[in-house]
Design an enzyme around this catalytic site. Structure first.
Site, mmCIF file in Angstrom:
data_model
loop_
_atom_site.group_PDB
_atom_site.id
_atom_site.type_symbol
_atom_site.label_atom_id
_atom_site.label_comp_id
_atom_site.label_asym_id
_atom_site.label_seq_id
_atom_site.Cartn_x
_atom_site.Cartn_y
_atom_site.Cartn_z
ATOM 1 C CG HIS A 102 37.050 43.282 41.068
ATOM 2 N ND1 HIS A 102 37.695 43.726 42.144
ATOM 3 C CD2 HIS A 102 37.505 44.176 39.989
ATOM 4 C CE1 HIS A 102 38.624 44.716 41.950
ATOM 5 N NE2 HIS A 102 38.427 45.080 40.497
ATOM 6 N NE ARG A 198 45.961 42.763 47.225
ATOM 7 C CZ ARG A 198 45.777 43.231 48.485
ATOM 8 N NH1 ARG A 198 45.895 42.597 49.535
ATOM 9 N NH2 ARG A 198 45.056 44.133 48.720
HETATM 10 ZN ZN ZN Z 1 39.878 45.869 39.609
#
Ligand code: ZN
Length: 328
Positions: A102, A198
């Protein structure tokens, strides 16, 4: 008169989800791939609602608009007037999650339409024997090394795999590469953000043969490249209380989380600076406060308004309490 707010969650489905939220906590899930329960959520991608009491059916944003600092607290209203700052979830990791990262606030603000970054914390509610998770790299790497490992399919060789057991706690600052793997039931406390990059999905495809989107460039951009070994588990410092034990789990500028093991009853008080969130990890009990009482049960989540004042938790239970720490 203020009262605790028991929340009804929003459920999410993913390739890695399962049915544990129903079998363990009797959550009314419909999918057998239920991955997340957004217990305390005021995000555009999911809003939990109050269940019962004076504000039955309200979202947190609706109550914040009505009660302002009485719900949010003076400090939170001042520092986060437009956005409820925390997101509290339960995660059923029936299969592995993608290896992900993140962004921090600065990067998210610039690249994700003003979204927040995401620093998060995991508390392991249940771990199957041998369960593991990924926490950063197993050595310091360079950006080129990380990128070529992703491209050559050799990323797993440089990841830091960590055993996880029931009761463990992990703090994951934004920019830390991570993944929860199969066999874990997790309570997650995080900044109110839904931005995930991702980087690797274990070569997996869904039932239609489709793989999930990867965000390799952004991942390589933001990931902290230092070795994660040795920094993984949070040391839980215990403090004996009258009627129970408090464990300090973590404190960062976004949230402070403590675990309470209630043996008979403990007395607490909300300051006027921040609301508090509670997740009941195990057992059951009752919260009594000025003007009433509320039953609490395993798997439930509650928001306590900042101006609630003194309250007491009775019973035999284990819970996580979080709030936004205010800077002196
Ligand atoms: Zn996470």
């Amino acid at each position: 008169m203020l009262e605790p707010l028991k929340m009804a969650p929003v459920f999410k489905e993913a390739i890695w989800g399962g049915t544990t939220l129903k079998t363990k906590y009797q959550k009314p899930i419909v999918s057998d791939k239920t991955s997340e329960s957004w217990e305390i959520a005021a995000h555009k991608n999911g809003q939990s609602r109050v269940c019962g009491g004076k504000y039955d059916g309200y979202t947190l944003n609706e109550i914040s608009d009505k009660l302002k600092e009485k719900l949010l607290g003076d400090y939170v209203l001042k520092t986060s007037p437009d956005k409820f700052p925390l997101l509290v979830k339960l995660l059923d990791c029936n299969d592995k999650l993608s290896v992900q990262v993140h962004p921090d606030d600065e990067y998210a603000f610039l690249n994700e339409n003003g979204e927040l970054g995401k620093t998060e914390m995991w508390y392991i509610l249940d771990a199957k024997p041998g369960a593991k998770l990924i926490y950063g790299f197993n050595k310091d790497v360079s950006r080129e090394e990380f990128k070529s490992a992703v491209e050559n399919g050799t990323l797993e060789k440089i990841l830091n795999y960590v055993p996880a057991q029931t009761g463990d706690c992990f703090f994951i600052p934004s920019r830390t590469l991570h993944a929860l793997l199969d066999g874990l039931l997790v309570a997650e406390i995080q900044q109110n953000s839904d931005t995930t990059y991702r980087v690797y999905d274990h070569g997996r495809v869904d039932k239609n043969g489709k793989s999930r989107e990867l965000h390799i460039d952004k991942s390589v951009d933001v990931t902290d490249l230092s070795c994660g070994v040795g920094n993984e588990k949070v040391i839980q410092k215990a403090y004996e209380l009258d009627g129970g034990v408090r464990y300090d789990l973590c404190k960062c500028k976004y949230f402070c989380t403590q675990k309470y093991v209630v043996e008979e009853s403990i007395e607490l008080e909300t300051g006027n600076q921040s609301f508090e969130t509670i997740i009941v990890c195990a057992g059951s009990g009752e919260i009594t406060y000025d003007g009433g009482s509320m039953d609490i049960n395993e798997g439930e989540s509650i928001v306590l308004p900042a101006y609630l004042g003194k309250y007491k938790i009775c019973g035999e239970c284990e819970l996580l309490k979080s709030y936004v720490p205010h800077e002196e």
